[in-house]
Design an enzyme around this catalytic site. Structure first.
Site, PDB file in Angstrom:
ATOM      1  N   HIS A  70      -1.211 -11.447 -15.601  1.00  0.00           N
ATOM      2  CA  HIS A  70      -0.088 -10.655 -15.085  1.00  0.00           C
ATOM      3  C   HIS A  70       0.275  -9.564 -16.077  1.00  0.00           C
ATOM      4  O   HIS A  70       0.215  -9.767 -17.293  1.00  0.00           O
ATOM      5  CB  HIS A  70       1.133 -11.527 -14.772  1.00  0.00           C
ATOM      6  CG  HIS A  70       1.543 -12.430 -15.887  1.00  0.00           C
ATOM      7  ND1 HIS A  70       0.897 -13.604 -16.177  1.00  0.00           N
ATOM      8  CD2 HIS A  70       2.555 -12.344 -16.796  1.00  0.00           C
ATOM      9  CE1 HIS A  70       1.471 -14.189 -17.196  1.00  0.00           C
ATOM     10  NE2 HIS A  70       2.484 -13.445 -17.608  1.00  0.00           N
ATOM     11  N   ASN A  91       0.345 -10.671 -21.930  1.00  0.00           N
ATOM     12  CA  ASN A  91       0.171 -11.710 -22.948  1.00  0.00           C
ATOM     13  C   ASN A  91      -1.110 -12.518 -22.729  1.00  0.00           C
ATOM     14  O   ASN A  91      -1.528 -12.735 -21.593  1.00  0.00           O
ATOM     15  CB  ASN A  91       1.372 -12.660 -22.930  1.00  0.00           C
ATOM     16  CG  ASN A  91       2.634 -11.993 -23.445  1.00  0.00           C
ATOM     17  OD1 ASN A  91       2.592 -11.253 -24.423  1.00  0.00           O
ATOM     18  ND2 ASN A  91       3.757 -12.237 -22.785  1.00  0.00           N
ATOM     19  N   HIS A 111       3.324  -7.216 -17.257  1.00  0.00           N
ATOM     20  CA  HIS A 111       4.776  -7.047 -17.208  1.00  0.00           C
ATOM     21  C   HIS A 111       5.120  -5.559 -17.227  1.00  0.00           C
ATOM     22  O   HIS A 111       4.558  -4.805 -18.031  1.00  0.00           O
ATOM     23  CB  HIS A 111       5.445  -7.632 -18.458  1.00  0.00           C
ATOM     24  CG  HIS A 111       5.363  -9.105 -18.633  1.00  0.00           C
ATOM     25  ND1 HIS A 111       6.440  -9.937 -18.404  1.00  0.00           N
ATOM     26  CD2 HIS A 111       4.366  -9.915 -19.060  1.00  0.00           C
ATOM     27  CE1 HIS A 111       6.094 -11.197 -18.687  1.00  0.00           C
ATOM     28  NE2 HIS A 111       4.855 -11.213 -19.094  1.00  0.00           N
ATOM     29  N   ASP A 136      10.357 -10.532 -11.992  1.00  0.00           N
ATOM     30  CA  ASP A 136      10.334 -11.697 -12.887  1.00  0.00           C
ATOM     31  C   ASP A 136      11.613 -12.513 -12.638  1.00  0.00           C
ATOM     32  O   ASP A 136      12.719 -11.962 -12.594  1.00  0.00           O
ATOM     33  CB  ASP A 136      10.262 -11.233 -14.343  1.00  0.00           C
ATOM     34  CG  ASP A 136       9.885 -12.367 -15.288  1.00  0.00           C
ATOM     35  OD1 ASP A 136       8.831 -12.266 -15.935  1.00  0.00           O
ATOM     36  OD2 ASP A 136      10.657 -13.344 -15.383  1.00  0.00           O
ATOM     37  N   ILE A 137      11.432 -13.824 -12.498  1.00  0.00           N
ATOM     38  CA  ILE A 137      12.566 -14.701 -12.157  1.00  0.00           C
ATOM     39  C   ILE A 137      13.571 -14.806 -13.307  1.00  0.00           C
ATOM     40  O   ILE A 137      14.744 -15.115 -13.100  1.00  0.00           O
ATOM     41  CB  ILE A 137      12.037 -16.101 -11.754  1.00  0.00           C
ATOM     42  CG1 ILE A 137      13.037 -16.837 -10.883  1.00  0.00           C
ATOM     43  CG2 ILE A 137      11.647 -16.932 -12.965  1.00  0.00           C
ATOM     44  CD1 ILE A 137      12.443 -18.021 -10.157  1.00  0.00           C
TER      45      ILE A 137
HETATM   46  P1  AMP Z   1       4.063 -14.741 -19.945  1.00  0.00           P
HETATM   47  O1  AMP Z   1       4.695 -15.249 -21.188  1.00  0.00           O
HETATM   48  O2  AMP Z   1       3.483 -13.366 -20.119  1.00  0.00           O
HETATM   49  O3  AMP Z   1       3.068 -15.745 -19.373  1.00  0.00           O
HETATM   50  O4  AMP Z   1       5.243 -14.567 -18.918  1.00  0.00           O
HETATM   51  C1  AMP Z   1       5.375 -15.297 -17.726  1.00  0.00           C
HETATM   52  C2  AMP Z   1       6.539 -14.719 -16.972  1.00  0.00           C
HETATM   53  O5  AMP Z   1       6.532 -15.274 -15.664  1.00  0.00           O
HETATM   54  C3  AMP Z   1       7.902 -15.014 -17.591  1.00  0.00           C
HETATM   55  O6  AMP Z   1       8.563 -13.779 -17.856  1.00  0.00           O
HETATM   56  C4  AMP Z   1       8.611 -15.834 -16.496  1.00  0.00           C
HETATM   57  O7  AMP Z   1       9.992 -15.554 -16.412  1.00  0.00           O
HETATM   58  C5  AMP Z   1       7.866 -15.416 -15.261  1.00  0.00           C
HETATM   59  N1  AMP Z   1       7.879 -16.397 -14.178  1.00  0.00           N
HETATM   60  C6  AMP Z   1       7.570 -17.710 -14.259  1.00  0.00           C
HETATM   61  N2  AMP Z   1       7.683 -18.299 -13.052  1.00  0.00           N
HETATM   62  C7  AMP Z   1       8.047 -17.335 -12.174  1.00  0.00           C
HETATM   63  C8  AMP Z   1       8.332 -17.311 -10.783  1.00  0.00           C
HETATM   64  N3  AMP Z   1       8.252 -18.408 -10.014  1.00  0.00           N
HETATM   65  N4  AMP Z   1       8.700 -16.132 -10.218  1.00  0.00           N
HETATM   66  C9  AMP Z   1       8.805 -15.021 -10.977  1.00  0.00           C
HETATM   67  N5  AMP Z   1       8.542 -14.968 -12.301  1.00  0.00           N
HETATM   68  C10 AMP Z   1       8.178 -16.115 -12.898  1.00  0.00           C
END
Ligand code: AMP
Length: 119
Positions: free
Chosen positions: A96, A85, A98, A29-30
């Protein structure tokens, strides 16, 4: 479709990819909540838990089992939480899972350092 995770799968956006097979990838995760925070995603675009088929879901959880062991063994976390989520709390509309490691004593390494350990 303008999906950031589809762009990662196609290689149009870089990610710290730590696992890949024909069906799914996993990357860091970024914006990690903790060191080693990882996302597992299907290569096919499914929006959420309603959308994804059970075979793909099963495959993603098999990867989660493997990566849980790897993250625990490599980063020595004290626990690990799985989160997925849906709806308004889902920021990225590509399914996705987590994997969020937990540490009793907060530990911080850079994404690059964690990537070198887990890749
Ligand atoms: P969610 O709230 O479950 O949709 O979480 C989305 C997750 O994606 C968040 O924790 C972000 O930090 C992560 N995220 C968004 N863009 C990227 C990216 N380009 N590379 C890695 N993680 C990302």
């Amino acid at each position: 479709m303008n999906c950031i995770f589809c762009k990662i799968i196609k290689g149009e956006i870089n990610a710290y990819k730590i696992y890949e097979d024909d069906i799914a990838i996993a990357f860091l995760d970024i914006n990690p909540d903790s060191m080693g925070h990882t996302l597992i995603i299907p290569k096919k675009h499914f929006q959420d838990l309603d959308d994804i088929d059970v075979n793909t879901l099963n495959h993603i959880f098999k990867i989660a089992k493997k990566l849980k062991q790897k993250i625990e063994n490599t980063l020595n976390c004290d626990g690990l939480t799985l989160i997925q989520n849906n709806g308004s709390i889902q920021e990225v509309k590509h399914f996705h899972l987590h994997l969020k490691p937990f540490y009793i004593n907060k530990k911080d390494k850079s994404l690059e350092e964690v990537y070198q350990l887990l890749k």
